[in-house]
Every structure is written in C-alpha cells, then in structure tokens.
Design a protein around this motif. Structure first.
Motif, PDB file in Angstrom:
ATOM      1  N   LEU A 191      11.088  -5.529  -4.762  1.00  0.00           N
ATOM      2  CA  LEU A 191      10.407  -6.470  -3.881  1.00  0.00           C
ATOM      3  C   LEU A 191      10.631  -6.183  -2.406  1.00  0.00           C
ATOM      4  O   LEU A 191      10.016  -6.808  -1.565  1.00  0.00           O
ATOM      5  N   ASP A 192      11.515  -5.249  -2.081  1.00  0.00           N
ATOM      6  CA  ASP A 192      11.781  -4.948  -0.683  1.00  0.00           C
ATOM      7  C   ASP A 192      12.243  -3.501  -0.553  1.00  0.00           C
ATOM      8  O   ASP A 192      12.898  -2.978  -1.449  1.00  0.00           O
ATOM      9  N   HIS A 193      11.895  -2.872   0.562  1.00  0.00           N
ATOM     10  CA  HIS A 193      12.343  -1.495   0.809  1.00  0.00           C
ATOM     11  C   HIS A 193      13.862  -1.457   0.944  1.00  0.00           C
ATOM     12  O   HIS A 193      14.466  -2.358   1.506  1.00  0.00           O
ATOM     13  N   ARG A 194      14.469  -0.401   0.414  1.00  0.00           N
ATOM     14  CA  ARG A 194      15.915  -0.165   0.493  1.00  0.00           C
ATOM     15  C   ARG A 194      16.724  -1.326  -0.106  1.00  0.00           C
ATOM     16  O   ARG A 194      17.823  -1.615   0.334  1.00  0.00           O
ATOM     17  N   ILE A 232      29.006   4.578  -8.550  1.00  0.00           N
ATOM     18  CA  ILE A 232      27.756   3.913  -8.208  1.00  0.00           C
ATOM     19  C   ILE A 232      26.757   4.970  -7.774  1.00  0.00           C
ATOM     20  O   ILE A 232      27.057   5.836  -6.960  1.00  0.00           O
ATOM     21  N   THR A 233      25.553   4.892  -8.332  1.00  0.00           N
ATOM     22  CA  THR A 233      24.463   5.784  -7.966  1.00  0.00           C
ATOM     23  C   THR A 233      23.295   4.928  -7.512  1.00  0.00           C
ATOM     24  O   THR A 233      22.875   4.021  -8.233  1.00  0.00           O
ATOM     25  N   ARG A 234      22.778   5.203  -6.337  1.00  0.00           N
ATOM     26  CA  ARG A 234      21.593   4.519  -5.826  1.00  0.00           C
ATOM     27  C   ARG A 234      20.472   5.550  -5.769  1.00  0.00           C
ATOM     28  O   ARG A 234      20.637   6.619  -5.184  1.00  0.00           O
ATOM     29  N   ASP A 235      19.324   5.219  -6.377  1.00  0.00           N
ATOM     30  CA  ASP A 235      18.235   6.190  -6.426  1.00  0.00           C
ATOM     31  C   ASP A 235      16.942   5.501  -6.834  1.00  0.00           C
ATOM     32  O   ASP A 235      16.918   4.297  -7.095  1.00  0.00           O
ATOM     33  N   GLU A 252      14.861   7.032   1.564  1.00  0.00           N
ATOM     34  CA  GLU A 252      13.807   8.025   1.389  1.00  0.00           C
ATOM     35  C   GLU A 252      12.674   7.410   0.595  1.00  0.00           C
ATOM     36  O   GLU A 252      12.876   6.482  -0.195  1.00  0.00           O
ATOM     37  N   HIS A 253      11.467   7.958   0.790  1.00  0.00           N
ATOM     38  CA  HIS A 253      10.326   7.543  -0.021  1.00  0.00           C
ATOM     39  C   HIS A 253      10.576   7.948  -1.468  1.00  0.00           C
ATOM     40  O   HIS A 253      11.052   9.051  -1.731  1.00  0.00           O
ATOM     41  N   CYS A 254      10.250   7.094  -2.382  1.00  0.00           N
ATOM     42  CA  CYS A 254      10.314   7.477  -3.790  1.00  0.00           C
ATOM     43  C   CYS A 254       9.092   8.320  -4.127  1.00  0.00           C
ATOM     44  O   CYS A 254       8.017   8.112  -3.559  1.00  0.00           O
ATOM     45  N   PRO A 255       9.224   9.263  -5.059  1.00  0.00           N
ATOM     46  CA  PRO A 255       8.117  10.171  -5.352  1.00  0.00           C
ATOM     47  C   PRO A 255       6.921   9.504  -6.040  1.00  0.00           C
ATOM     48  O   PRO A 255       5.790   9.929  -5.851  1.00  0.00           O
ATOM     49  N   GLY A 309       0.776  -1.223   0.000  1.00  0.00           N
ATOM     50  CA  GLY A 309       0.000   0.000   0.000  1.00  0.00           C
ATOM     51  C   GLY A 309       0.813   1.281   0.000  1.00  0.00           C
ATOM     52  O   GLY A 309       0.286   2.331  -0.287  1.00  0.00           O
ATOM     53  N   SER A 310       2.070   1.238   0.331  1.00  0.00           N
ATOM     54  CA  SER A 310       2.849   2.469   0.439  1.00  0.00           C
ATOM     55  C   SER A 310       3.936   2.521  -0.621  1.00  0.00           C
ATOM     56  O   SER A 310       4.274   1.528  -1.221  1.00  0.00           O
ATOM     57  N   ALA A 311       4.463   3.725  -0.823  1.00  0.00           N
ATOM     58  CA  ALA A 311       5.553   3.886  -1.787  1.00  0.00           C
ATOM     59  C   ALA A 311       6.806   3.211  -1.248  1.00  0.00           C
ATOM     60  O   ALA A 311       6.993   3.081  -0.042  1.00  0.00           O
ATOM     61  N   ILE A 312       7.646   2.794  -2.150  1.00  0.00           N
ATOM     62  CA  ILE A 312       8.860   2.092  -1.753  1.00  0.00           C
ATOM     63  C   ILE A 312       9.901   3.076  -1.225  1.00  0.00           C
ATOM     64  O   ILE A 312       9.936   4.233  -1.628  1.00  0.00           O
ATOM     65  N   TRP A 313      10.730   2.606  -0.304  1.00  0.00           N
ATOM     66  CA  TRP A 313      11.850   3.381   0.227  1.00  0.00           C
ATOM     67  C   TRP A 313      13.102   2.913  -0.481  1.00  0.00           C
ATOM     68  O   TRP A 313      13.324   1.709  -0.621  1.00  0.00           O
ATOM     69  N   CYS A 314      13.929   3.847  -0.937  1.00  0.00           N
ATOM     70  CA  CYS A 314      15.190   3.506  -1.598  1.00  0.00           C
ATOM     71  C   CYS A 314      16.320   4.340  -1.004  1.00  0.00           C
ATOM     72  O   CYS A 314      16.100   5.457  -0.535  1.00  0.00           O
TER      73      CYS A 314
END
Length: 158
Positions: A130-133, A71-74, A49-52, A20-25
């Motif tokens: 499939l999983d937050h962060r 490396i860029t994580r986003d 952070e929550h993704c937009p 139900g919620s936005a994913i965190w990355c």
C-alpha cells in the motif's frame, strides 16, 4: 475555497501516480548495516529500488534460529525461487509454508547448503504493497495516500 480545490487536486493526482508506477522497495539483508530489526534507511545508503514486476509486493522476510535472526527486505518477484512463500500475500505477516517434498531427492551431506530449508526454526513473511518502501517498517504502515486523505478531510472540515 480555491486552496481546498488545489489540495483535492493534489491528492487525486497522488492517487493516480501511486497506482500507475511500479512499487519501490528496500532491497537488503541484515548483513548490511542499517538493514536489521532497527531499520535505518540512511545506514543502507539508498531510498529503495523499483521492483521489476508492475504488480509486485514488498516483502520483509524474518528467519530465526535461537537468538540468531536474519532479515531480508526485497520484492516478492526476487524471492520467487523460494518454495516456502505463503499462499496468502495480503498485507501482514504470516509463517512460511511448509513443503513436505522440498529436497527429498537431494542426497549429499553438506549441511551448509540447507537444501531442505530446515536450518531456521521460525520463518515469517511480511507483505506490504500500500505504500512505497513499506518493507522498512517493523510493523505495517498506513499508506501515505490515506494520510493525505485524512489531512485533506481535516482541512475541509475546519
């Protein structure tokens, strides 16, 4: 029997909240301490952070040229300006798409701008949702929900 029912209720509730919620990355670059190949979330000082976008995907972008690696994580929506994102965005890593027309009409000699995106010789996009962060892992992670389901199954079969 009552504890098994509670465990199943917790697992089902976790499944509903997860969807139900936005994913965190994680959102950082390898220039940030702790955000390189040897990822350390304590070093970057935050838990993501929550993704937009509601249906966003976490991305780990690996760009290499010789021994240099960036490396860029986003979130995928934050990288939408890039024209080399692969069409297949399912879980896993894939090489960047090649755009023959990228920067054909740009005519200047400032090579630091890299308008043709040809500085890095190897660019790879790793997608996960499939999983937050999940973009903190060096490989793919199994969803925490799957881990909970496996634990619940093991407890029920005991």
């Amino acid at each position: 029997m009552h504890s098994q029912t509670n465990l199943i209720a917790v697992v089902l509730l976790a499944a509903l909240v997860h969807e139900g919620s936005a994913i965190w990355c994680y959102r950082c670059t390898s220039a940030t301490p702790g955000c390189g190949e040897n990822f350390n979330w304590r070093g970057i000082g935050f838990l993501g952070e929550h993704c937009p976008e509601p249906n966003d995907i976490c991305v780990k972008l690996i760009e290499q040229r010789g021994a240099q690696e960036t490396i860029t994580r986003d979130c995928l929506s934050a990288l939408s300006f890039r024209k080399d994102i692969p069409a297949d965005k399912y879980e896993g890593c894939r090489p960047a798409a090649h755009d023959e027309k990228l920067a054909n009409y740009v005519n200047h000699t400032i090579k630091e701008h890299d308008v043709k995106r040809d500085y890095f010789t190897d660019t790879k996009f790793c997608f996960c949702f499939l999983d937050h962060r999940c973009n903190g892992a060096s490989g793919l992670q199994v969803s925490a929900l799957m881990g909970l389901l496996a634990l619940a199954t093991a407890l029920l079969l005991r």
